[in-house]
Write an enzyme that holds these catalytic residues in place. Structure first.
Site, PDB file in Angstrom:
ATOM      1  N   ASP A 227       0.862  -1.173   0.000  1.00 18.62           N
ATOM      2  CA  ASP A 227       0.000   0.000   0.000  1.00 18.62           C
ATOM      3  C   ASP A 227       0.910   1.239   0.000  1.00 18.62           C
ATOM      4  OD1 ASP A 227      -2.279   1.642   0.318  1.00 18.62           O
ATOM      5  OD2 ASP A 227      -2.014   1.643   2.484  1.00 18.62           O
TER       6      ASP A 227
ATOM      7  N   GLU B  17      -0.246   5.031   1.002  1.00 17.13           N
ATOM      8  CA  GLU B  17      -0.486   5.986   2.091  1.00 17.13           C
ATOM      9  C   GLU B  17      -0.544   5.269   3.436  1.00 17.13           C
ATOM     10  OE1 GLU B  17      -3.365   9.266   1.183  1.00 17.13           O
ATOM     11  OE2 GLU B  17      -3.688   8.064  -0.615  1.00 17.13           O
TER      12      GLU B  17
ATOM     13  N   GLU C   5      -0.708  10.099   4.953  1.00 21.05           N
ATOM     14  CA  GLU C   5      -2.039  10.131   4.344  1.00 21.05           C
ATOM     15  C   GLU C   5      -2.271  11.509   3.715  1.00 21.05           C
ATOM     16  OE1 GLU C   5      -4.382   7.821   4.067  1.00 21.05           O
ATOM     17  OE2 GLU C   5      -3.655   6.231   5.389  1.00 21.05           O
TER      18      GLU C   5
ATOM     19  N   ARG D 245     -15.875  12.852   0.071  1.00 16.48           N
ATOM     20  CA  ARG D 245     -14.777  13.815  -0.065  1.00 16.48           C
ATOM     21  C   ARG D 245     -15.064  14.837  -1.165  1.00 16.48           C
ATOM     22  NH1 ARG D 245     -10.018   9.203   0.087  1.00 16.48           N
ATOM     23  NH2 ARG D 245      -9.482   9.371   2.301  1.00 16.48           N
TER      24      ARG D 245
ATOM     25  N   SER E  48      -2.423   1.016  -4.835  1.00 16.91           N
ATOM     26  CA  SER E  48      -3.028   2.073  -4.032  1.00 16.91           C
ATOM     27  C   SER E  48      -4.385   2.468  -4.596  1.00 16.91           C
ATOM     28  CB  SER E  48      -2.101   3.294  -4.009  1.00 16.91           C
ATOM     29  OG  SER E  48      -2.717   4.364  -3.325  1.00 16.91           O
ATOM     30  N   ASP E  49      -5.272   2.914  -3.715  1.00 14.63           N
ATOM     31  CA  ASP E  49      -6.549   3.467  -4.156  1.00 14.63           C
ATOM     32  C   ASP E  49      -6.456   4.980  -4.366  1.00 14.63           C
ATOM     33  OD1 ASP E  49      -8.020   1.172  -4.429  1.00 14.63           O
ATOM     34  OD2 ASP E  49      -8.750   1.179  -2.376  1.00 14.63           O
TER      35      ASP E  49
ATOM     36  N   LYS F 183      -7.251  -3.810  -5.604  1.00 11.11           N
ATOM     37  CA  LYS F 183      -6.067  -4.444  -5.000  1.00 11.11           C
ATOM     38  C   LYS F 183      -6.167  -5.964  -5.088  1.00 11.11           C
ATOM     39  CE  LYS F 183      -5.008  -0.552  -2.014  1.00 11.11           C
ATOM     40  NZ  LYS F 183      -4.506  -0.083  -0.726  1.00 11.11           N
TER      41      LYS F 183
ATOM     42  N   ASP G  70      -2.114  -1.022   5.669  1.00 13.96           N
ATOM     43  CA  ASP G  70      -2.523  -0.553   7.001  1.00 13.96           C
ATOM     44  C   ASP G  70      -4.025  -0.401   7.180  1.00 13.96           C
ATOM     45  OD1 ASP G  70      -2.745   1.647   5.243  1.00 13.96           O
ATOM     46  OD2 ASP G  70      -2.450   3.072   6.875  1.00 13.96           O
TER      47      ASP G  70
ATOM     48  N   ASN H  55      -9.056  -1.305   3.175  1.00 15.15           N
ATOM     49  CA  ASN H  55      -9.013  -1.609   1.744  1.00 15.15           C
ATOM     50  C   ASN H  55      -7.777  -2.422   1.340  1.00 15.15           C
ATOM     51  OD1 ASN H  55      -7.284   0.595   2.159  1.00 15.15           O
ATOM     52  ND2 ASN H  55      -7.658   1.436   0.121  1.00 15.15           N
TER      53      ASN H  55
END
Length: 199
Positions: free
Chosen positions: A7, A9, A15, A46, A90-91, A133, A152, A155
């Site tokens: 991953d 972030e 982040e 967001r 990563s997302d 992922k 972490d 996701n």
């Protein structure tokens, strides 16, 4: 043949949304995949907050330009890439990640794309595929790779749980408690040694 999937972030860089939330003093933007497992819901939330405050990609990129990799991240990545193949899953979005990749020595990253209007307003987002992922890990496995994953957040769990070996890294107490079968590490040295043992 092994490949390590990491991953981004929280594992290699801070982040991005938390940094932006602090920069703009908008605490609603501090929510990440550590708290909200539904990424689609999180991104729509967001985008709504950004619109309410008249903020867009340009402002986020200004914050990103000040972000540095986590202490020891580049050295960890360099050491890992010396002994095995590594890909970052990563997302996040290419519009966010590209400057950070330069600081990490340009490792391979697979992430998503933002839909951005000409005035910089973020109007939507395009995911590479569903369960990106997990789908990527399964695709790598289908062409002969055994995957070793670390992350972490919620996701990351699909790729971690569906790999030859998976680790939590600097995760939350709740995730660690909910998945006691997963080894959890706080330092890059611990994670590197754990990965090396599996190779």
């Amino acid at each position: 043949m092994n490949i390590v999937c990491l991953d981004l972030e929280g594992v290699l860089v801070p982040e991005i949304w938390i940094a932006f939330a602090k920069e703009t003093n908008i605490p609603e933007l501090e929510i990440t995949t550590r708290e909200e497992p539904d990424y689609d819901k999180l991104m729509k939330y967001r985008i709504k907050i950004l619109k309410e405050h008249g903020l867009g990609l340009n402002e986020i990129q200004q914050t990103i330009s000040k972000i540095k990799p986590l202490d020891g991240a580049k050295e960890f990545l360099d050491k890992l890439r010396d002994i095995t193949q590594v890909v970052i899953l990563s997302d996040t979005f290419y519009q966010f990640a590209t400057p950070l990749m330069k600081q990490l020595g340009n490792p391979t990253i697979m992430c998503n794309t933002l839909e951005v209007a000409s005035n910089g307003e973020i109007t939507g987002f395009k995911m590479r595929c569903a369960h990106s992922k997990l789908s990527t890990v399964k695709a790598l496995q289908s062409v002969g790779f055994e995957t070793i994953c670390a992350g972490d957040s919620y996701n990351d769990l699909e790729m971690i749980l569906n790999s030859k070996k998976g680790f939590l890294f600097r995760s939350t107490e709740k995730i660690k408690k909910d998945y006691p079968e997963l080894s959890a590490f706080e330092s890059y040295d611990e994670l590197f040694n754990a990965i090396k043992e599996v190779l």
